[in-house]
Write a protein that holds these residues in place. Sequence first.
Motif, mmCIF file in Angstrom:
data_model
loop_
_atom_site.group_PDB
_atom_site.id
_atom_site.type_symbol
_atom_site.label_atom_id
_atom_site.label_comp_id
_atom_site.label_asym_id
_atom_site.label_seq_id
_atom_site.Cartn_x
_atom_site.Cartn_y
_atom_site.Cartn_z
ATOM 1 N N ARG A 1 -7.627 1.894 -2.925
ATOM 2 C CA ARG A 1 -8.881 2.548 -2.515
ATOM 3 C C ARG A 1 -8.711 3.177 -1.142
ATOM 4 N NH1 ARG A 1 -12.079 3.017 -6.825
ATOM 5 N NH2 ARG A 1 -12.529 1.047 -7.841
ATOM 6 N N ALA A 2 -9.446 4.267 -0.910
ATOM 7 C CA ALA A 2 -9.450 4.869 0.424
ATOM 8 C C ALA A 2 -10.521 4.166 1.250
ATOM 9 C CB ALA A 2 -9.775 6.357 0.306
ATOM 10 N N LYS A 3 -10.195 3.874 2.512
ATOM 11 C CA LYS A 3 -11.203 3.250 3.376
ATOM 12 C C LYS A 3 -12.249 4.314 3.716
ATOM 13 C CE LYS A 3 -7.858 0.097 5.491
ATOM 14 N NZ LYS A 3 -7.058 -0.174 6.684
ATOM 15 N N PRO A 4 -13.517 3.919 3.795
ATOM 16 C CA PRO A 4 -14.562 4.903 4.109
ATOM 17 C C PRO A 4 -14.376 5.457 5.531
ATOM 18 C CG PRO A 4 -15.467 2.665 4.018
ATOM 19 C CD PRO A 4 -14.042 2.573 3.579
ATOM 20 N N LYS A 5 -14.705 6.757 5.702
ATOM 21 C CA LYS A 5 -14.561 7.378 7.032
ATOM 22 C C LYS A 5 -15.902 7.945 7.473
ATOM 23 C CE LYS A 5 -9.933 9.063 5.855
ATOM 24 N NZ LYS A 5 -9.159 10.270 5.619
ATOM 25 N N VAL B 1 0.850 -1.203 0.000
ATOM 26 C CA VAL B 1 0.000 0.000 0.000
ATOM 27 C C VAL B 1 0.881 1.246 0.000
ATOM 28 C CG1 VAL B 1 -1.665 1.345 1.323
ATOM 29 C CG2 VAL B 1 -1.949 -1.117 1.120
ATOM 30 N N GLU B 2 1.905 1.226 0.834
ATOM 31 C CA GLU B 2 2.796 2.387 0.931
ATOM 32 C C GLU B 2 3.488 2.650 -0.407
ATOM 33 O OE1 GLU B 2 6.175 4.034 4.025
ATOM 34 O OE2 GLU B 2 5.022 2.240 4.505
ATOM 35 N N ALA B 3 3.992 1.588 -1.041
ATOM 36 C CA ALA B 3 4.676 1.749 -2.334
ATOM 37 C C ALA B 3 3.697 2.280 -3.389
ATOM 38 C CB ALA B 3 5.258 0.410 -2.777
ATOM 39 N N ALA B 4 2.443 1.809 -3.330
ATOM 40 C CA ALA B 4 1.436 2.256 -4.305
ATOM 41 C C ALA B 4 1.124 3.744 -4.119
ATOM 42 C CB ALA B 4 0.168 1.422 -4.144
ATOM 43 N N LEU B 5 0.996 4.158 -2.847
ATOM 44 C CA LEU B 5 0.719 5.581 -2.585
ATOM 45 C C LEU B 5 1.869 6.458 -3.075
ATOM 46 C CD1 LEU B 5 -0.843 5.445 1.005
ATOM 47 C CD2 LEU B 5 -2.010 6.081 -1.095
ATOM 48 N N ARG B 6 3.086 5.993 -2.817
ATOM 49 C CA ARG B 6 4.257 6.788 -3.238
ATOM 50 C C ARG B 6 4.290 6.926 -4.752
ATOM 51 N NH1 ARG B 6 7.633 5.842 1.644
ATOM 52 N NH2 ARG B 6 6.265 7.006 3.041
ATOM 53 N N ALA B 7 3.907 5.855 -5.459
ATOM 54 C CA ALA B 7 3.917 5.902 -6.928
ATOM 55 C C ALA B 7 2.961 6.974 -7.436
ATOM 56 C CB ALA B 7 3.528 4.545 -7.500
ATOM 57 N N TYR B 8 1.921 7.255 -6.632
ATOM 58 C CA TYR B 8 0.955 8.295 -7.020
ATOM 59 C C TYR B 8 1.220 9.619 -6.300
ATOM 60 C CZ TYR B 8 -1.760 5.346 -10.050
ATOM 61 O OH TYR B 8 -2.153 4.573 -11.116
ATOM 62 N N TYR B 9 2.426 9.776 -5.734
ATOM 63 C CA TYR B 9 2.829 11.026 -5.053
ATOM 64 C C TYR B 9 1.851 11.399 -3.950
ATOM 65 C CZ TYR B 9 6.231 11.403 -8.751
ATOM 66 O OH TYR B 9 7.271 11.141 -9.587
ATOM 67 N N ILE B 10 1.509 10.404 -3.123
ATOM 68 C CA ILE B 10 0.618 10.683 -1.985
ATOM 69 C C ILE B 10 1.349 10.239 -0.729
ATOM 70 C CG2 ILE B 10 -1.571 10.036 -0.895
ATOM 71 C CD1 ILE B 10 -2.613 9.747 -3.836
ATOM 72 N N ASN B 11 1.467 11.129 0.231
ATOM 73 C CA ASN B 11 2.240 10.805 1.429
ATOM 74 C C ASN B 11 1.320 10.709 2.647
ATOM 75 O OD1 ASN B 11 4.498 10.175 2.807
ATOM 76 N ND2 ASN B 11 5.354 12.227 2.895
ATOM 77 N N ASP B 12 0.130 10.136 2.438
ATOM 78 C CA ASP B 12 -0.811 10.001 3.560
ATOM 79 C C ASP B 12 -0.460 8.740 4.357
ATOM 80 O OD1 ASP B 12 -2.004 12.149 2.525
ATOM 81 O OD2 ASP B 12 -3.831 11.156 1.827
ATOM 82 N N ASP B 13 -1.161 8.589 5.466
ATOM 83 C CA ASP B 13 -0.967 7.397 6.300
ATOM 84 C C ASP B 13 -1.551 6.186 5.556
ATOM 85 O OD1 ASP B 13 -0.774 5.517 8.173
ATOM 86 O OD2 ASP B 13 -2.223 6.380 9.585
ATOM 87 N N GLN B 14 -0.720 5.136 5.369
ATOM 88 C CA GLN B 14 -1.211 4.002 4.585
ATOM 89 C C GLN B 14 -2.342 3.243 5.286
ATOM 90 O OE1 GLN B 14 -0.330 0.826 5.732
ATOM 91 N NE2 GLN B 14 1.260 1.381 7.196
ATOM 92 N N GLN B 15 -2.546 3.509 6.596
ATOM 93 C CA GLN B 15 -3.656 2.846 7.314
ATOM 94 C C GLN B 15 -5.009 3.219 6.699
ATOM 95 O OE1 GLN B 15 -3.214 0.719 9.842
ATOM 96 N NE2 GLN B 15 -1.003 0.984 9.776
#
Length: 863
Positions: A330-334, A272-286
């Motif tokens: 996908r983002a988990k629903p909040k 998940v972390e690697a996928a977020l980085r590939a899309y230039y997103i530095n959010d919490d992978q949780q």
Amino acid sequence: PPGHAFRRVTLTKPTFCHYCTDFIWGLAGYQCEVCNFMSHEKCLKNVKIPCSCIAPSLVRVPVAHCFGPPGHYKRKFCTVCRKSLESPAFRCEVCELHVHADCVLFACSDCRQCHQDGHLDHDTYHHHWREGNLSSSARCEFCKKTCGSSEVLSGMRCEWCGILAHAACYVIVTPECTFGRLRNMILPPNCVQLFSRNFSKLHCFRISENLQTESDEDDDVDGSTQGSTKDIQISTDSSKQMLKIFDGNDAVKRNQFRLISVPRIAKNEEVVEAALRAYYINDDQQEYELQTFTQQVLLSDDVINRNDAAEDSNLGSVFRESVPEAWIIRAKPKDEEVIRIYPAWLKVGMAYVSLRVNKDSTVQSVIKEVLPLLGRQTECLQNFKLVEVLMGSKQVQRMVLDNQELILNRLKDIRKTSIRQMNQTRFYIVENSKSIVQVNLFVGGLPPQLSPEEYTNILKEELAIKTNVVSVSHVYQAQGAVVLQISCFSEAERIYMLVKDTVVNDKPLNAVVIPAVMAAKIPRNCCPLLVFVNPKSGGLKGRDLLYSFRKLLNPHQVFELTNGGPLPGFHTFSKVPSFRVLVCGGDGTVGWVLGALEEIRHKLVCSEPSVAILPLGTGNDLGRVLRWGAGYSGEDPYSILVSVDEADDVLMDRWTILLDAEEPAEGAENGIAEPEPPKIVQMNNYCGLGIDAELSLDFHHAREEEPGKFNSRFHNKGVYVKVGLQKISHTRNLHKDIKLQVDQHEVELPSIEGLIFINIPSWGSGADLWGSESDNRFEKPRIDDGLLEVVGVTGVVHMGQVQGGFRSGIRIAQGSYFRVTLLKPIPVQVDGEPWIQAPGQIIISAAGPKVHMLKKSKQKQKK
């Protein structure tokens, strides 16, 4: 450091620090996992440059970039991933942004704001900083040390005033920008208005489309299907595996994925972390999860529900027997989250307010909560709306949200479409004002000399214009052009696209989107420069100059002459109280612009602008006389603009030539001959009859047959010589075929082959035809003395000797009114434009007022 995710890496090749540009000694450095920023350990605490993942949140006013076609740019670096641009890449035509084809989606919309568009307008201008791609000799304005580098992306430059600084120093600069040394020549952006919603940026800045590649859609698909393969060499390492990652339904539809490389046995969190980085997103992978991607996804619209199975959410390890190679992130629903609301009026003093929203929050309740925080609690809710703004690098899209819409649902929809887009989306609170749409469209190529009603009827027939939203605001009858004022975006776009394919009287129409210049706002001491560039002149150097001048000035003051001629430029500047003109092209181009100025002068508030020349042609005689040089050979465009600013005003005569052919003797059908109507041409430099014009005509034919070969001055002059050598043995007795009258007196002609009338002391690429010896019979020639000099040449050999500086021409007369009688057809050329003139009369007399030209001053430039 701002947004970076640094980790210690082992260096395997020579590496430089992006902060201090020094070499990193030893084997360890620190690299940001998202944007590849490299740093010494000692520099980490000082890094001020934000990571690409938070760059969108720092944009003050979102302005989309204006990308031309992809090209090869040596020694440039990508703004997003900071790597060098080896493959074809994009550059913005308005600012210094360079970016890889597959990074273009992640670039944020932080282009220069060159006009007001009714959205986020303000009158104070701040520095517009762009990082890197400076020359290695660039020096910081503050500490005077070098801040450029050819090894890494480093150093900062303001794209309005050109000030340079280190990443460490630019933070201490006062934010207001005064536009630097060229401030008196720049058209201030707050004086320009352009409503440009549906028009591409290329149309808004009148950047010709023949440079453009195919439509953006395809271009995106090409760009990203290769994903970030250039970053990841397909590894032969069996412990690693490649995964395709999609960031939402939009990416799936377009088949746009990014490739990541992860260990074969990897925890879900790592992937998940690697996928977020590939899309230039530095959010919490949780907050994110991966879902398997199967072909049915393309059929099923709602992917989330399909994959809401229990086994998917607790994957534990991605390592399975049959690992699917493609995943969707996908983002988990909040149930609740904090959103930022930006005030669209920038006078509040705060950039945004943060607000906690839950599943019951609607757009209306958000507006109600936000207003007190912005000090607007007394105002009525109905006066405000919430606008969702997607800040894409190619287009900024705005959408007004419905008052009853649930905010969390809206966020969920955006994330479902694309997580990358969520990172580039903002919410603005905007006052409901009656927005007035007014698009100005210049339409040329119409038949000349018609009445406004006739033009309206032609436009109704050909373009089916809707007269309730389209009105003709200006008519240029002599040129066959009108300016339309359109109060509906879709109608403006429809007309613009239709005009390109419309032909009236066998002549194609052309349309140019032009901005409105608010003359009242222009500062008193500002004298903006109107720049015309002929991209076809002078070995195609015009293209590079267009790009440079758009960068150094406001792109709205730079006009390409192949796109509608000089008239759109003069119309745009018609209300400006004082301006100057710079013409980049050969002598023919200068004549074209001066002719257009003469015709439209009475409609300009500044009716006598001074004209400077940047010589791009082959001869450039006028450029030589006014000290602008023999031809442009790659000088720094900035110093050219400084020279124009310091140039001296001089006057120059212009002449009118009336060509009145008598009845053509031959070729008359049935014995009834139609005499040609009299023709009037304007002359600035010289007019030649006989051998001089004949060579020019032969050169002209050669160029029309193979235009591709005529792209260097050296080759052009070689062709002139070759044409001349072929004519050496010919003898013509021109003096027997013409009669000359000067100021009502007959003048007897000596034995000559060419007769030349000269207005300036430079002919045929810098030769002095009149000569410098003093002569009691004639006055010393000047360009503003109201007199023309008449000179004869005896043939090609004589012309060659004049060109070489060994001889001058035969002085025949000096005067202000000439009548030439042609007894047979003779070649004639005026300012390099040749043709064969039928027997008849040629009358040369002074044209209207003298023109104001700019002569380059001799003294050294002031810094």
